[in-house]
Design a protein around this motif. Structure first.
Motif, short mmCIF file in Angstrom:
data_model
loop_
_atom_site.label_atom_id
_atom_site.label_comp_id
_atom_site.label_asym_id
_atom_site.label_seq_id
_atom_site.Cartn_x
_atom_site.Cartn_y
_atom_site.Cartn_z
N GLY A 43 1.81 -11.08 -2.89
CA GLY A 43 3.03 -10.54 -3.47
C GLY A 43 2.85 -9.52 -4.58
N ASN A 44 1.61 -9.32 -5.02
CA ASN A 44 1.36 -8.36 -6.10
C ASN A 44 -0.08 -7.89 -5.99
OD1 ASN A 44 1.69 -6.79 -8.36
ND2 ASN A 44 1.69 -8.47 -9.83
N ASP A 45 -0.35 -7.01 -5.05
CA ASP A 45 -1.71 -6.58 -4.78
C ASP A 45 -2.30 -5.79 -5.94
OD1 ASP A 45 -1.43 -7.76 -2.34
OD2 ASP A 45 -1.53 -5.92 -1.15
N ALA A 46 -3.60 -5.92 -6.13
CA ALA A 46 -4.27 -5.29 -7.27
C ALA A 46 -4.08 -3.77 -7.28
CB ALA A 46 -5.75 -5.64 -7.26
N GLU A 47 -4.17 -3.14 -6.12
CA GLU A 47 -4.06 -1.69 -6.10
C GLU A 47 -2.66 -1.21 -6.52
OE1 GLU A 47 -4.78 -0.05 -2.25
OE2 GLU A 47 -2.92 -0.86 -1.38
N LEU A 48 -1.64 -1.98 -6.18
CA LEU A 48 -0.29 -1.63 -6.59
C LEU A 48 -0.09 -1.91 -8.08
CD1 LEU A 48 2.59 -0.70 -5.97
CD2 LEU A 48 3.12 -3.05 -5.23
N LEU A 49 -0.58 -3.06 -8.55
CA LEU A 49 -0.45 -3.40 -9.96
C LEU A 49 -1.16 -2.36 -10.84
CD1 LEU A 49 0.41 -5.28 -12.23
CD2 LEU A 49 -1.57 -6.72 -11.74
N GLU A 50 -2.32 -1.91 -10.40
CA GLU A 50 -3.04 -0.90 -11.17
C GLU A 50 -2.25 0.41 -11.24
OE1 GLU A 50 -7.67 -2.32 -10.58
OE2 GLU A 50 -6.72 -1.08 -9.03
N ALA A 51 -1.59 0.78 -10.14
CA ALA A 51 -0.76 1.99 -10.15
C ALA A 51 0.43 1.81 -11.09
CB ALA A 51 -0.28 2.31 -8.74
N PHE A 52 1.07 0.65 -11.02
CA PHE A 52 2.17 0.36 -11.94
C PHE A 52 1.71 0.48 -13.40
CE2 PHE A 52 4.41 -2.75 -8.78
CZ PHE A 52 5.15 -1.72 -8.25
N ASN A 53 0.59 -0.16 -13.69
CA ASN A 53 0.09 -0.16 -15.07
C ASN A 53 -0.16 1.25 -15.59
OD1 ASN A 53 0.17 -2.95 -15.10
ND2 ASN A 53 -2.02 -3.23 -14.78
N GLU A 54 -0.79 2.06 -14.75
CA GLU A 54 -1.10 3.43 -15.16
C GLU A 54 0.17 4.26 -15.33
OE1 GLU A 54 -4.13 5.32 -12.72
OE2 GLU A 54 -5.05 3.35 -12.38
N ALA A 55 1.14 4.05 -14.42
CA ALA A 55 2.39 4.82 -14.49
C ALA A 55 3.16 4.50 -15.76
CB ALA A 55 3.24 4.53 -13.26
N HIS B 70 0.84 -1.20 0.00
CA HIS B 70 0.00 0.00 0.00
C HIS B 70 0.88 1.25 0.00
CE1 HIS B 70 -3.63 2.35 0.61
NE2 HIS B 70 -3.03 2.99 1.61
N THR B 71 1.95 1.23 0.79
CA THR B 71 2.88 2.36 0.82
C THR B 71 3.53 2.56 -0.54
OG1 THR B 71 3.33 1.98 3.17
CG2 THR B 71 4.95 3.26 1.94
N GLN B 72 3.89 1.46 -1.19
CA GLN B 72 4.49 1.55 -2.52
C GLN B 72 3.50 2.13 -3.53
OE1 GLN B 72 5.84 -2.45 -3.24
NE2 GLN B 72 7.70 -2.19 -2.02
N ALA C 117 4.31 10.03 -7.26
CA ALA C 117 5.27 10.33 -8.32
C ALA C 117 4.56 10.69 -9.61
CB ALA C 117 6.22 9.15 -8.54
N MET C 118 3.42 10.06 -9.87
CA MET C 118 2.65 10.37 -11.06
C MET C 118 2.13 11.81 -11.03
SD MET C 118 0.63 6.73 -11.39
CE MET C 118 -0.51 7.24 -12.68
N GLN C 119 2.01 12.36 -9.82
CA GLN C 119 1.58 13.75 -9.65
C GLN C 119 2.75 14.72 -9.63
OE1 GLN C 119 -1.69 14.53 -9.77
NE2 GLN C 119 -2.02 12.33 -10.10
N GLY C 120 3.98 14.20 -9.78
CA GLY C 120 5.14 15.07 -9.90
C GLY C 120 6.09 15.08 -8.72
N ASP C 121 5.77 14.35 -7.64
CA ASP C 121 6.64 14.29 -6.47
C ASP C 121 7.14 12.86 -6.30
OD1 ASP C 121 7.91 14.32 -4.04
OD2 ASP C 121 6.25 15.21 -2.90
N ASP C 122 8.40 12.63 -6.70
CA ASP C 122 8.92 11.26 -6.65
C ASP C 122 9.82 11.02 -5.44
OD1 ASP C 122 11.22 12.63 -7.32
OD2 ASP C 122 11.75 11.33 -9.00
N SER C 123 9.74 11.86 -4.41
CA SER C 123 10.63 11.72 -3.25
C SER C 123 10.43 10.39 -2.54
CB SER C 123 10.42 12.88 -2.27
OG SER C 123 9.06 12.97 -1.88
N ASP C 124 9.20 9.99 -2.33
CA ASP C 124 8.94 8.70 -1.66
C ASP C 124 9.35 7.54 -2.56
OD1 ASP C 124 7.94 10.12 0.45
OD2 ASP C 124 5.83 9.69 0.03
N LEU C 125 9.10 7.67 -3.84
CA LEU C 125 9.47 6.62 -4.78
C LEU C 125 10.98 6.42 -4.80
CD1 LEU C 125 8.56 4.63 -7.01
CD2 LEU C 125 8.73 6.51 -8.63
N GLN C 126 11.73 7.51 -4.80
CA GLN C 126 13.18 7.41 -4.80
C GLN C 126 13.70 6.74 -3.53
OE1 GLN C 126 15.03 7.82 -7.27
NE2 GLN C 126 14.04 9.23 -8.67
#
Length: 288
Positions: free
Chosen positions: A184-196, A3-5, A12-21
Motif C-alpha cells: 500500500g505504500n511502495d518505497a519508490e513512491l514514498l521516496e518521490a513523495f518525500n522529495e516532492a 509505479h504510475t503514480q 510534475a517535479m520536472q514541471g509537467d503536472d498533467s499526469d498528476l492532475q
C-alpha cells in the motif's frame, strides 16, 4: 498503479503536472455519507462534519489532515473517516484541503494547517464548537503535518498521527525492507513523495518530525499514534513513540498488527478502519 503514480509525481517535479492532475481527479470522488452527519463548508478549503443531533455541550474540534504523500488526496479522500469520527465522538471534525506538492512544497502545506487552526479557534463558537479544545490529526502525510502543526502552534489539545511519515529520507529499517513493495505504500513512491514535499528541506525538523529535538517534542500535547503492522512506515512511528515515552510524554500507541497502509482512505480493511474510529473517538473524549 503505484509505479504510475511515482512517475506522475516525478514528471510534475520536472514541471509537467498533467499526469498528476489526472490522477488527482480520478481519486477525488465524493463518498456517500451517513444521513445522520451534517457537512458545511465555512471556507472553500475547510469542510466541517458533525452529527445532526442537538448538542448538550460545546463540541471539541478535530482538524483532520488527509494523506496522499502531500501530492494527492483531498477532503473527499478522508470524508468517510471524518464523518464516522464526528458521529461517534460527538465532536466537530474539520477536514482541510491544504495546498499540494510539488507545486506547493514545504512549508506551504504546513502554513495552511497553521492558518486552519487559527480560523477554527476564531470561529468555533459560530458552529457550537469549543475554541479552547482544538486537536489535530491525520494519516500518513497528514499525520506528518499534524505533528508539525502541533509543535508549531501553542494550545493544541491533542494530536493524532495515524501511520505518519516522520522522516523524509530513506532509512533501511526492517519495516522499510520488508514492506517496501506490495503493502500500500511502495518505497519508490514514498521516496518521490518525500522529495516532492521536502524540496531539499528533508532534515528540517518541521518536515522530518522524527528529527525534532527533545525540547520540541516536549511541547507536544497528549498524543495517540496508530500504526499498521504491515507498513513501510512502522519503524519510523515506533521510534518516535519510544522517544516520547522516554521523555515521559503522555502518549498512547495502538498497533493493528495485520493491517497495511491506507486503511483510513482506501476501502478493503474494514476492521482497521472501525478500530481507528473507535480509538480516535475514545481518545478525543478523554479515554486512553
Amino acid at each position: 498503479l503505484q509505479h504510475t503514480q511515482m512517475l506522475a509525481v516525478r514528471k510534475a517535479m520536472q514541471g509537467d503536472d498533467s499526469d498528476l492532475q489526472q490522477i488527482r481527479q480520478s481519486r477525488n470522488q465524493v463518498p456517500a455519507l451517513s444521513e445522520e452527519v451534517a457537512t458545511f463548508y465555512p471556507t472553500p478549503s475547510i469542510c466541517l462534519f458533525s452529527t445532526k443531533k442537538a448538542a448538550n455541550r460545546k463540541r471539541p474540534i478535530l482538524l483532520y489532515l488527509h494523506g496522499g504523500g502531500w501530492c494527492f488526496g483531498s477532503i473527499n479522500s478522508c470524508a468517510k473517516f471524518c464523518a464516522a469520527v464526528a458521529l461517534k465522538s460527538d465532536c466537530i471534525v474539520a477536514a482541510l484541503n491544504y495546498r499540494l506538492a510539488p507545486a506547493h512544497p514545504f512549508p506551504a502545506p504546513l502554513e495552511d494547517c497553521k492558518r486552519a487552526v487559527a480560523f477554527l479557534k476564531k470561529h468555533a463558537n459560530e458552529w457550537g464548537g469549543d475554541s479552547t479544545d482544538v486537536s489535530v490529526g491525520g494519516d500518513s502525510a497528514g499525520g506528518n503535518l499534524a505533528l508539525a502543526t502541533a509543535v508549531s502552534v501553542p494550545g493544541i489539545s491533542k494530536v493524532i498521527p495515524i501511520y505518519p511519515v516522520t522522516k523524509l529520507f530513506t532509512e533501511q529499517t526492517s519495516s522499510w525492507v520488508k514492506y517496501g513493495k506490495g503493502y500500500g505504500n511502495d518505497a519508490e513512491l514514498l521516496e518521490a513523495f518525500n522529495e516532492a514535499y521536502a524540496n531539499h528541506n528533508e532534515h528540517n525538523p518541521l518536515a522530518s518530525v522524527g528529527l525534532c529535538s527533545d525540547d520540541m517534542l516536549k511541547t507536544l500535547p497528549p498524543a495517540l499514534f496508530i500504526s499498521a503492522g504491515h507498513d513501510i512506515l512502522y519503524d519510523q512511528t515506533a521510534a518516535l513513540v519510544k522517544r516520547l515515552q522516554h521523555l515521559n510524554m503522555p502518549v498512547s500507541y495502538r498497533i493493528y498488527p495485520t493491517a497495511t497502509h491506507l486503511f483510513i482512505t482506501v476501502a478493503g480493511q474494514p476492521t482497521a478502519f472501525k478500530n481507528a474510529v473507535r480509538d480516535v473517538c475514545m481518545f478525543l473524549n478523554g479515554s486512553n
